[in-house]
Design an enzyme around this catalytic site. Sequence first.
Site, short mmCIF file in Angstrom:
data_model
loop_
_atom_site.label_atom_id
_atom_site.label_comp_id
_atom_site.label_asym_id
_atom_site.label_seq_id
_atom_site.Cartn_x
_atom_site.Cartn_y
_atom_site.Cartn_z
N HIS A 181 -6.20 -7.33 -0.59
CA HIS A 181 -6.17 -5.95 -0.87
C HIS A 181 -5.42 -5.58 -1.96
CE1 HIS A 181 -6.76 -6.61 3.38
NE2 HIS A 181 -7.78 -5.89 3.45
N HIS A 184 0.79 -1.23 -0.09
CA HIS A 184 -0.03 0.15 0.00
C HIS A 184 0.88 1.29 -0.09
CE1 HIS A 184 -3.89 -2.17 0.54
NE2 HIS A 184 -3.28 -2.65 1.64
N ASP A 215 -2.43 -10.61 -2.68
CA ASP A 215 -2.97 -10.01 -1.41
C ASP A 215 -4.41 -10.02 -1.71
OD1 ASP A 215 -1.96 -8.92 1.46
OD2 ASP A 215 -3.66 -8.02 0.60
N ASP A 266 -4.47 -13.01 3.07
CA ASP A 266 -5.76 -12.56 3.76
C ASP A 266 -6.78 -13.03 2.85
OD1 ASP A 266 -4.47 -10.77 2.01
OD2 ASP A 266 -4.49 -9.11 3.46
C1 6XA Z 1 -7.34 -1.13 7.38
C2 6XA Z 1 -7.37 -2.34 6.43
C3 6XA Z 1 -5.62 -2.52 5.94
C4 6XA Z 1 -5.63 -3.72 5.26
C5 6XA Z 1 -4.30 -4.05 5.04
C6 6XA Z 1 -3.89 -5.18 4.18
N1 6XA Z 1 -8.79 -1.02 7.90
N2 6XA Z 1 -3.39 -5.03 3.04
O1 6XA Z 1 -4.01 -6.42 4.74
O2 6XA Z 1 -2.86 -5.94 2.33
ZN ZN Z 2 -4.03 -7.52 2.46
#
Ligand code: 6XA
Ligand code: ZN
Length: 343
Positions: free
Chosen positions: A197, A159, A195, A284
Amino acid sequence: MDIIFDERHSRHAGRVELGAGELVPCFEKPERAEFVLAAVRSAGLGAIEPPEAYGPEPLKRVHSEPYLDFLRTAWQEWKALVGDVDALPSTWPVPGFSDRVPTSIFARLGYYCFDVATPITEGTWEAATAAADCTLTALAKIRAGARGAFALVRPPGHHAARDLYGGYCYLNNAAIAAQHFVDETRERVAILDVDYHHGNGTQSIFYDRGDVLFTSLHGDPNQEFPFYLGHAEERGAGAGKGTNRNFPMPWGTPVETWFEALEEACRAIEDFAPGIVIVSLGVDTFKGDPISQFLLESDDYTRLGERIARLGRPTLFVLEGGYAVEEIGVNVANVLGGFDASA
Ligand code: 6XA
Ligand code: ZN
């Protein structure tokens, strides 16, 4: 499979993040890496080694110097003013405000960070730079001839953009390795981000680059964090037109649909013929993950590793998310084991 790990990851231990309306304990916690370490050890995947130190130069190829200076010094400044509590932003320069770099630590937190889930703590800089060093050391193993290597790191990175952090990420480990590989070899890089996200940071770093293909399978940004990037129509710009491929999928997407998207991403990578594949390896996507809504089961991760192996390219795996701490180790080890078994 060479595995690079540094105990300094545990120096980053955030206490709280803002969830849906309340401060909750951080999901991105040191135990995650300990479970992965135990699982790769017991699976006998390969030697586990510490990193070499690469210094600031490879970081500066991806992140801006003011941003790196901020990350390095923010904790001391915050602690002197506020005390020993996690540094989190609470105000942001949204469009309409001045675009000058603010001076107050409170304002600079909001200037460089896009959420309230990514605390800066006393050891954040040390852990984040150790993670970048681990990733560069794993890359060096591949440059020396290894078919695969794994950077067992936290905090994660995908991110984090050139001068932006959030989503538990500070330095973009995968992007730093990708840029370092390009700098050393002038060859092309494909990044496969599995991932849950969207890897908004990696996408934005390479969005106008024709030499780095970014592919990402993730929760649809209409429903899921990071919300403001990750749509299918984002295909790259300028010299990078066509080298950004997003595969957003809704909550509850069937596993087979996820693997169909993986197949499409893999075909794009095969067409691109990169010198290396870098996998942003978040698990995840697991059905038991506490913050995610996909349905993969532990055996599916073996299949994922096998498909990545069939790309037939030297492959650097970099740990990203995954918060079902009991299972994260097995799921990661399954990907790596599937890759290793498909030589
Ligand atoms: C915040 C969620 C962050 C996700 C982080 C993550 N509410 N990114 O796993 O791959
Ligand atoms: Zn993630």
